[in-house]
Design a protein around this motif. Structure first.
Motif, PDB file in Angstrom:
ATOM      1  N   LYS A  49      -5.196  -0.810  -1.541  1.00  0.00           N
ATOM      2  CA  LYS A  49      -4.040  -1.012  -0.663  1.00  0.00           C
ATOM      3  C   LYS A  49      -2.920  -0.023  -0.968  1.00  0.00           C
ATOM      4  N   LYS A  50      -2.696   0.253  -2.253  1.00  0.00           N
ATOM      5  CA  LYS A  50      -1.647   1.207  -2.613  1.00  0.00           C
ATOM      6  C   LYS A  50      -2.009   2.627  -2.182  1.00  0.00           C
ATOM      7  N   ASP A  53      -1.999   2.207   2.212  1.00  0.00           N
ATOM      8  CA  ASP A  53      -0.815   1.763   2.955  1.00  0.00           C
ATOM      9  C   ASP A  53       0.108   2.906   3.386  1.00  0.00           C
ATOM     10  N   TYR A  56      -1.402   4.038   6.598  1.00  0.00           N
ATOM     11  CA  TYR A  56      -1.423   3.071   7.684  1.00  0.00           C
ATOM     12  C   TYR A  56      -0.038   2.743   8.234  1.00  0.00           C
ATOM     13  N   ASN A  57       0.968   2.698   7.377  1.00  0.00           N
ATOM     14  CA  ASN A  57       2.281   2.208   7.801  1.00  0.00           C
ATOM     15  C   ASN A  57       2.901   2.983   8.961  1.00  0.00           C
TER      16      ASN A  57
END
Length: 101
Positions: A49-50, A53, A56-57
């Motif tokens: 996730k790190k 993200d 993706y953000n």
């Protein structure tokens, strides 16, 4: 310059695989095949996730909300495909003087 473009292409391949692994892992978590109560699974999940993200953000801010369906990994994979199969080969050909940019 060619070497730099090849390094960028390898990095794009690594990012592509990280996104694929995260997608598969999210399905396994969603269907309760694996759970995040396991410390190893949780550590891998948080690391993925790190890593993803920040990719993706910006896309999540632009795309409409589809509820539980997140299409931002698909958009990132399409962008990576365009970069690795269209943009980088054209830059390599332009650098050696084979085609005009």
């Amino acid at each position: 310059m060619i070497t730099l473009l090849q390094i960028i292409e390898y990095l794009l391949i690594i990012v592509w695989w990280v996104i694929i692994v995260q997608a598969i892992m999210s399905w396994l978590i969603a269907f309760n095949v694996i759970n995040t109560y396991n410390e190893t699974v949780r550590a891998i999940w948080l690391a993925l996730k790190k890593l993803t993200d920040p990719l993706y953000n910006p896309i999540r801010r632009i795309m409409p909300d589809f509820g539980a369906l997140d299409l931002s990994p698909l958009v990132v994979l399409i962008i990576l495909y365009i970069l690795s199969d269209i943009v980088i080969p054209r830059l390599e050909l332009w650098w050696v003087g084979a085609v005009p940019l």
